[in-house]
Design an enzyme around this catalytic site. Structure first.
Site, PDB file in Angstrom:
ATOM      1  N   ASP A  11       0.866  -1.174   0.000  1.00 23.70           N
ATOM      2  CA  ASP A  11       0.000   0.000   0.000  1.00 23.70           C
ATOM      3  C   ASP A  11       0.908   1.231   0.000  1.00 23.70           C
ATOM      4  O   ASP A  11       2.090   1.140   0.335  1.00 23.70           O
ATOM      5  CB  ASP A  11      -0.893  -0.029   1.243  1.00 23.70           C
ATOM      6  N   ASP A  13      -0.258   5.146   0.843  1.00 23.20           N
ATOM      7  CA  ASP A  13      -0.542   6.170   1.849  1.00 23.20           C
ATOM      8  C   ASP A  13      -0.641   5.578   3.242  1.00 23.20           C
ATOM      9  O   ASP A  13      -1.316   4.572   3.464  1.00 23.20           O
ATOM     10  CB  ASP A  13      -1.852   6.890   1.501  1.00 23.20           C
TER      11      ASP A  13
END
Length: 287
Positions: A11, A13
């Site tokens: 991922d 953010d």
């Protein structure tokens, strides 16, 4: 003997970079008054401004924001490989409906975006903007106690591991943000040498699970093993659906939490690729 490949599915953010938590103040709040909330907010707003400005100025974002695709190669079949040296992107009439003709125009833009991404910011921005970008990165890295540089170091370790000659390692990014801003974030946060443009996916419309399924199709075979690293529920549930191990990233700085940066290392992650751990993941997800 065929070499096995460990595929790290990251991922972005609040995992590799911190931006939303700076803008919301949740990063500073985790330190119980030891971090200045306003300073974090100011840093986040500066990043937000430059990311959006760069998207519009160099990466056609004003024109293609409504046509987000899950990855840059999604429309390759529509690209006729026209020489774009003298092509006028401001007058080709890209718009709705997104029919075959407009998909070709969008594919042209994706080709240019991929090339700019490959060349990097030092070949795109002027000297003043480069200095501003470098200063902002260092300021952000200091404020976050080296989160950015530590995450990048972990990625580099994962990509370049040589401890076990029988294994290869691949980093793939799956972000819930739109594709173009996510690519620009990779450039700004010095991740472009880790994630090639074809290894960046946007799950904004299709969801994390669909992206994970595409990744599984790309890296098909018994010699590929997968591990997901992120902070959110969506990638956690998608990893469970795929029977892939999941590493939960947390901002909380208090020990003994090592699932954050600085802290998490490639050595920690290799544990999740062990046959025993994968078997345990399958058992837990099939109960």
């Amino acid at each position: 003997m065929d070499r096995k490949t460990n595929v790290y599915v990251w991922d972005m953010d609040e995992t590799l970079i911190l931006l939303k938590s700076l803008l919301s103040g949740t990063y500073a709040a985790a330190f119980n008054g030891l971090k200045n909330v306003e300073n974090g907010l100011k840093i986040g707003k500066i990043w937000e401004h430059h990311i959006l400005q760069t998207c519009d100025t160099y990466f056609f974002y004003e024109q293609i924001e409504s046509f987000n695709q899950p990855y840059l190669d999604a429309l390759n079949e529509y690209d006729d490989n026209l020489d774009l040296s003298d092509y006028d992107f401001s007058r080709d009439g890209l718009g709705v409906p997104l029919d075959a003709l407009n998909k070709r125009k969008l594919a042209y833009r994706h080709r240019v975006i991929a090339e700019k991404y490959r060349k990097g910011f030092y070949n795109l921005l002027n000297q003043d903007l480069v200095k501003l970008w470098e200063s902002l990165y260092e300021l952000s890295d200091t404020y976050t106690d080296k989160w950015l540089s530590s995450a990048r170091a972990c990625l580099e370790q994962c990509a370049g591991q040589k401890r076990e000659a029988e294994f290869e390692h691949v980093n793939v990014l799956v972000t819930s943000g739109a594709l173009v801003p996510s690519l620009v974030k990779c450039l700004f946060f010095r991740l472009d040498n880790i994630f090639t443009s074809n290894n960046v996916y946007s799950s904004l419309e299709v969801g994390k699970l669909q992206c994970f399924m595409w990744i599984k199709e790309r890296f098909e075979g018994e010699n590929f093993r997968f591990c997901v690293i992120g902070d959110g529920w969506e990638e956690c549930e998608a990893a469970q659906s795929m029977n892939w191990p999941f590493v939960q990233i947390q901002i909380d700085p208090h020990p003994p939490n090592i699932n954050r940066f600085p802290g998490l290392t490639s050595r920690d992650l290799t544990h999740y690729f062990s046959d025993e751990n994968i078997e345990e993941t399958v058992r837990e997800n099939t109960k």
